[in-house]
Design an enzyme around this catalytic site. Structure first.
Site, short mmCIF file in Angstrom:
data_model
loop_
_atom_site.label_atom_id
_atom_site.label_comp_id
_atom_site.label_asym_id
_atom_site.label_seq_id
_atom_site.Cartn_x
_atom_site.Cartn_y
_atom_site.Cartn_z
N ASN A 97 0.91 -1.39 0.14
CA ASN A 97 0.09 -0.12 0.09
C ASN A 97 1.00 1.34 0.04
OD1 ASN A 97 -1.79 2.08 0.63
ND2 ASN A 97 -2.29 1.42 2.57
N LYS A 114 0.20 4.39 -0.22
CA LYS A 114 -0.62 5.47 0.15
C LYS A 114 -0.15 6.51 -0.70
CE LYS A 114 -0.12 3.30 4.84
NZ LYS A 114 -0.17 3.30 6.30
N HIS A 146 -9.39 1.35 4.82
CA HIS A 146 -8.17 1.37 5.37
C HIS A 146 -8.58 2.35 6.75
CE1 HIS A 146 -4.11 2.60 6.53
NE2 HIS A 146 -3.64 1.52 5.77
N GLU A 182 -5.14 -4.64 10.70
CA GLU A 182 -4.29 -3.63 10.83
C GLU A 182 -4.57 -2.99 12.01
OE1 GLU A 182 -2.30 -2.84 6.71
OE2 GLU A 182 -3.96 -1.28 7.11
N GLY A 228 2.89 -0.94 4.26
CA GLY A 228 2.84 0.35 4.02
C GLY A 228 4.27 0.78 3.67
N GLY A 229 5.04 1.46 4.51
CA GLY A 229 6.52 2.00 4.68
C GLY A 229 7.31 1.05 3.73
P1 PGA Z 1 2.82 0.58 7.57
O1 PGA Z 1 1.28 0.63 6.97
O2 PGA Z 1 3.44 -0.76 7.12
O3 PGA Z 1 3.57 1.74 7.06
O4 PGA Z 1 2.61 0.58 9.09
C1 PGA Z 1 0.64 -0.69 6.75
C2 PGA Z 1 -0.72 0.04 6.40
O5 PGA Z 1 -1.32 1.04 6.75
O6 PGA Z 1 -1.27 -0.72 5.27
#
Ligand code: PGA
Length: 251
Positions: free
Chosen positions: A9, A11, A96, A168, A235-236
């Site tokens: 993701n 974002k 999300h 999540e 995410g990251g």
């Molecule tokens: P993160 O995000 O891996 O940066 O914590 C996960 C997500 O929100 O899908």
């Protein structure tokens, strides 16, 4: 047998050229990932059509991060499910926590969006998860069960074949704080039980349930080793092709 999936993701990150480069880097490394692990990337809307070209023939799936709750018409700024399909998407993320928290996404709206997405032929990655307050009050099982019931109990066992759930915990997203494998597994098992209560054990057993929240190469293996964790929504770490692929190699 349910599918293993690692989904990225992105974002609201990367420009279109940066996104195309990132997608190319993922495709270049995807060949090393065993075929039983499905890879999906979810770039911003503006990138989808270009990234679809990059992904052609690679086996890497393309997902949106959201869709409109209306079919078409005078809804300025919205993106419909038909637009997503025409841009090359096979999936959309829905619900999300950032959308629930900042954009007023309710379970009711998610029912509408899920119905539209499935109707257009998309698969849905439905996100659920408790926030820090709810966890501290010990309400995580209730909160997640309610989210699952409120949305997915409106669908059929047949529909469930195109629904992926992502657990999540909000307190773990982008915070560097990961749920322990034990904390994640107990919620995943709970989600599967809630699905089994409605659709039967066979259907529930086939649903892919992803973990998301600061999942990275250093913790993916322990999480993915849990019996009810079938992959991750990343995410990251999905903004770096090496890290994303390392996570996909962590089963
Ligand atoms: P993160 O995000 O891996 O940066 O914590 C996960 C997500 O929100 O899908």
């Amino acid at each position: 047998m349910r599918k293993k999936i690692v989904a990225g993701n992105w974002k609201m990150n990367t420009t279109v050229p940066e996104g195309v480069e990132l997608a190319k880097a993922v495709v270049a490394k995807a060949a090393g990932v065993p075929s039983e692990v499905g890879l999906v990337i979810a770039p911003p809307f503006t990138h989808l059509a270009c990234v679809a070209e990059v992904l052609k023939g690679s086996g890497v799936g393309l997902s949106a991060q959201n869709c409109a709750d209306k079919e078409k018409g005078a809804f300025t700024g919205e993106v419909s499910v038909d637009m997503l399909v025409s841009a090359g998407c096979g999936y959309t993320i829905l619900g999300h926590s950032e959308r629930r928290q900042y954009y007023g996404e309710t379970d009711d709206k998610l029912v509408t969006k899920t119905r539209l997405a499935l109707g257009a032929g998309l698969s849905v990655i439905l996100c659920v998860g408790e926030n820090l307050d709810e966890r501290e009050q010990g309400r995580q099982f209730d909160v997640v069960s309610e989210q699952i019931k409120n949305v997915l109990y409106n669908f059929s066992a047949e529909d469930m074949a195109r629904i992926i759930v992502a657990y999540e915990p909000v307190w773990a997203i982008g915070t560097g704080k990961t749920a322990t494998a034990e904390q994640a597994e107990e919620i995943h098992a709970c989600i599967r039980k809630v699905l089994a209560d409605k659709f039967g054990a066979g259907v529930a057993d086939d649903v892919t349930i992803l973990y998301g929240g600061s999942c990275k190469p250093s913790n993916a293996r322990e999480l993915f080793a849990c019996p009810d964790i079938d992959g991750g929504l990343i995410g990251g770490a999905a903004l770096n092709a090496d890290d994303f692929i390392k996570i996909a190699l962590s089963f």
